[in-house]
Design a protein around this motif. Structure first.
Motif, PDB file in Angstrom:
ATOM      1  N   LYS A  74      51.584  61.836 -95.933  1.00 45.28           N
ATOM      2  CA  LYS A  74      51.199  60.567 -95.306  1.00 45.28           C
ATOM      3  C   LYS A  74      50.853  59.605 -96.430  1.00 45.28           C
ATOM      4  CE  LYS A  74      47.964  58.425 -92.048  1.00 45.28           C
ATOM      5  NZ  LYS A  74      46.803  58.654 -91.132  1.00 45.28           N
ATOM      6  N   ALA A  75      51.467  58.433 -96.432  1.00 43.64           N
ATOM      7  CA  ALA A  75      51.250  57.453 -97.496  1.00 43.64           C
ATOM      8  C   ALA A  75      50.985  56.084 -96.900  1.00 43.64           C
ATOM      9  CB  ALA A  75      52.460  57.390 -98.423  1.00 43.64           C
ATOM     10  N   THR A  76      49.999  55.405 -97.461  1.00 37.68           N
ATOM     11  CA  THR A  76      49.673  54.038 -97.078  1.00 37.68           C
ATOM     12  C   THR A  76      49.681  53.160 -98.316  1.00 37.68           C
ATOM     13  OG1 THR A  76      48.286  54.763 -95.234  1.00 37.68           O
ATOM     14  CG2 THR A  76      47.922  52.530 -96.046  1.00 37.68           C
ATOM     15  N   VAL A  77      50.284  51.975 -98.207  1.00 30.55           N
ATOM     16  CA  VAL A  77      50.289  51.026 -99.320  1.00 30.55           C
ATOM     17  C   VAL A  77      49.814  49.659 -98.834  1.00 30.55           C
ATOM     18  CG1 VAL A  77      52.145  52.207-100.572  1.00 30.55           C
ATOM     19  CG2 VAL A  77      52.707  50.341 -98.996  1.00 30.55           C
ATOM     20  N   ASN A  78      49.118  48.965 -99.715  1.00 33.38           N
ATOM     21  CA  ASN A  78      48.754  47.565 -99.522  1.00 33.38           C
ATOM     22  C   ASN A  78      49.224  46.826-100.766  1.00 33.38           C
ATOM     23  OD1 ASN A  78      47.611  45.040 -99.273  1.00 33.38           O
ATOM     24  ND2 ASN A  78      45.500  45.745 -99.180  1.00 33.38           N
ATOM     25  N   LEU A  79      50.288  46.050-100.617  1.00 36.41           N
ATOM     26  CA  LEU A  79      50.906  45.401-101.768  1.00 36.41           C
ATOM     27  C   LEU A  79      50.039  44.314-102.373  1.00 36.41           C
ATOM     28  CD1 LEU A  79      54.625  45.075-100.582  1.00 36.41           C
ATOM     29  CD2 LEU A  79      53.444  47.038-101.587  1.00 36.41           C
ATOM     30  N   ASP A  80      49.047  43.852-101.639  1.00 37.47           N
ATOM     31  CA  ASP A  80      48.155  42.798-102.122  1.00 37.47           C
ATOM     32  C   ASP A  80      46.754  43.340-102.373  1.00 37.47           C
ATOM     33  OD1 ASP A  80      50.158  40.705-101.899  1.00 37.47           O
ATOM     34  OD2 ASP A  80      49.945  40.984 -99.735  1.00 37.47           O
ATOM     35  N   GLY A  81      46.706  44.555-102.883  1.00 37.30           N
ATOM     36  CA  GLY A  81      45.428  45.217-103.103  1.00 37.30           C
ATOM     37  C   GLY A  81      44.846  44.944-104.478  1.00 37.30           C
ATOM     38  N   THR A  82      44.022  45.859-104.924  1.00 43.05           N
ATOM     39  CA  THR A  82      43.344  45.747-106.213  1.00 43.05           C
ATOM     40  C   THR A  82      43.655  46.921-107.137  1.00 43.05           C
ATOM     41  OG1 THR A  82      41.380  46.878-105.353  1.00 43.05           O
ATOM     42  CG2 THR A  82      41.441  44.464-105.170  1.00 43.05           C
ATOM     43  N   GLY A  83      44.573  47.795-106.703  1.00 49.32           N
ATOM     44  CA  GLY A  83      44.912  48.961-107.508  1.00 49.32           C
ATOM     45  C   GLY A  83      44.088  50.184-107.171  1.00 49.32           C
ATOM     46  N   ALA A  84      43.425  50.179-106.028  1.00 49.95           N
ATOM     47  CA  ALA A  84      42.633  51.341-105.612  1.00 49.95           C
ATOM     48  C   ALA A  84      43.566  52.473-105.198  1.00 49.95           C
ATOM     49  CB  ALA A  84      41.718  50.969-104.457  1.00 49.95           C
ATOM     50  N   SER A  85      43.147  53.690-105.481  1.00 56.96           N
ATOM     51  CA  SER A  85      43.962  54.840-105.098  1.00 56.96           C
ATOM     52  C   SER A  85      43.094  55.951-104.550  1.00 56.96           C
ATOM     53  CB  SER A  85      44.774  55.367-106.286  1.00 56.96           C
ATOM     54  OG  SER A  85      43.926  55.793-107.334  1.00 56.96           O
ATOM     55  N   GLN A  86      43.651  56.658-103.577  1.00 59.20           N
ATOM     56  CA  GLN A  86      43.027  57.857-103.032  1.00 59.20           C
ATOM     57  C   GLN A  86      44.142  58.864-102.837  1.00 59.20           C
ATOM     58  OE1 GLN A  86      40.554  57.205 -99.621  1.00 59.20           O
ATOM     59  NE2 GLN A  86      40.074  59.370 -99.365  1.00 59.20           N
ATOM     60  N   ILE A  87      44.292  59.751-103.801  1.00 59.64           N
ATOM     61  CA  ILE A  87      45.397  60.704-103.823  1.00 59.64           C
ATOM     62  C   ILE A  87      44.847  62.102-103.566  1.00 59.64           C
ATOM     63  CG2 ILE A  87      47.401  61.528-105.110  1.00 59.64           C
ATOM     64  CD1 ILE A  87      47.323  58.454-104.691  1.00 59.64           C
ATOM     65  N   THR A  88      45.323  62.728-102.498  1.00 57.57           N
ATOM     66  CA  THR A  88      44.892  64.081-102.149  1.00 57.57           C
ATOM     67  C   THR A  88      46.122  64.967-102.023  1.00 57.57           C
ATOM     68  OG1 THR A  88      43.037  63.141-100.904  1.00 57.57           O
ATOM     69  CG2 THR A  88      43.537  65.463-100.538  1.00 57.57           C
ATOM     70  N   LEU A  89      46.333  65.796-103.020  1.00 52.71           N
ATOM     71  CA  LEU A  89      47.466  66.723-103.039  1.00 52.71           C
ATOM     72  C   LEU A  89      46.934  68.149-103.158  1.00 52.71           C
ATOM     73  CD1 LEU A  89      49.737  64.924-105.697  1.00 52.71           C
ATOM     74  CD2 LEU A  89      49.680  64.536-103.236  1.00 52.71           C
ATOM     75  N   ASN A  90      47.692  69.114-102.663  1.00 53.16           N
ATOM     76  CA  ASN A  90      47.281  70.505-102.846  1.00 53.16           C
ATOM     77  C   ASN A  90      47.853  71.028-104.162  1.00 53.16           C
ATOM     78  OD1 ASN A  90      49.998  70.593-101.788  1.00 53.16           O
ATOM     79  ND2 ASN A  90      49.717  72.743-101.258  1.00 53.16           N
ATOM     80  N   GLY A  91      47.245  70.579-105.249  1.00 52.31           N
ATOM     81  CA  GLY A  91      47.735  70.963-106.567  1.00 52.31           C
ATOM     82  C   GLY A  91      48.359  69.774-107.276  1.00 52.31           C
ATOM     83  N   ALA A  92      49.226  70.051-108.260  1.00 53.52           N
ATOM     84  CA  ALA A  92      49.953  69.012-108.998  1.00 53.52           C
ATOM     85  C   ALA A  92      48.999  67.986-109.594  1.00 53.52           C
ATOM     86  CB  ALA A  92      51.007  68.345-108.120  1.00 53.52           C
ATOM     87  N   GLY A  93      48.037  68.461-110.387  1.00 51.13           N
ATOM     88  CA  GLY A  93      47.023  67.581-110.952  1.00 51.13           C
ATOM     89  C   GLY A  93      47.572  66.469-111.825  1.00 51.13           C
TER      90      GLY A  93
END
Length: 197
Positions: free
Chosen positions: A17-36
């Motif tokens: 599931k991915a959400t993008v806001n093209l007019d954001g501030t560069g905030a990220s919240q990445i939750t993966l099961n591995g792949a650091g």
């Protein structure tokens, strides 16, 4: 009108599931099961593009990271394409040279609706930690094809594979930042003589 989108992709191999806001501030919240390392690269992509990116993904990493990386690229690309809407007012073209210590990488983008990837990159190692360096190309191939962008990526020179990969993600991010920006001089207009992108 907000330039945002959320996309979901579920297969027998991954759930993304991915959400993008093209007019954001560069905030990220990445939750993966591995792949650091990949998580670190997605954080860089958000930070330097000023696109807010949220990704929640699981995949069959007991095999390897390939399916997870590719499907995140597909889903992020589709989300970006949806968030762009009809592309009115965007700058469309951009490029960036990105130095990182001994490494220089280059990215050029055309938000054209015609997906294409040119990849001129050689890594000096097969892995960065447990991450296969060949997966960097797989991510950008999936991302470009599904975002509908022409993307040229080149490693001009470099010795450290971590630096090469990170400078590529940052170069693409900076090019995206400029290409997706709305130009106030042509706001509401399409950057093409064809009448459609």
């Amino acid at each position: 009108m907000p330039r945002t989108a959320t996309l979901e992709r579920t297969t027998n191999e991954t759930s993304v599931k991915a959400t993008v806001n093209l007019d954001g501030t560069g905030a990220s919240q990445i939750t993966l099961n591995g792949a650091g390392f990949f998580t670190h690269m997605l954080d860089q992509l958000a930070k330097h593009s000023l696109i807010d990116i949220t990704v929640e993904a699981t995949g069959d990493i007991h095999i390897d990271d390939h399916h997870l990386v590719e499907d995140v690229g597909i889903t992020l690309g589709q989300a970006l394409n949806d968030a762009l809407g009809d592309k009115r007012g965007i700058r469309r073209y951009a490029s960036a040279d990105l130095p990182m210590d001994e490494t220089l990488s280059r990215a050029a983008i055309d938000v054209s609706g015609r997906p294409f990837l040119v990849w001129r990159v050689e890594f000096t190692a097969e892995k960065i930690g447990t991450f296969d360096t060949e997966l960097v190309r797989e991510f950008f191939q999936a991302f470009a094809m599904n975002a509908g962008i022409t993307l040229h990526v080149e490693s001009v020179y470099g010795a450290n594979s971590h630096h090469i990969a990170e400078s590529i993600f940052k170069a693409v991010a900076r090019a995206l930042r400029d290409a997706l920006a709305v130009d106030p001089r042509v706001a509401g207009d399409l950057p093409t003589t064809k009448g459609a992108l």
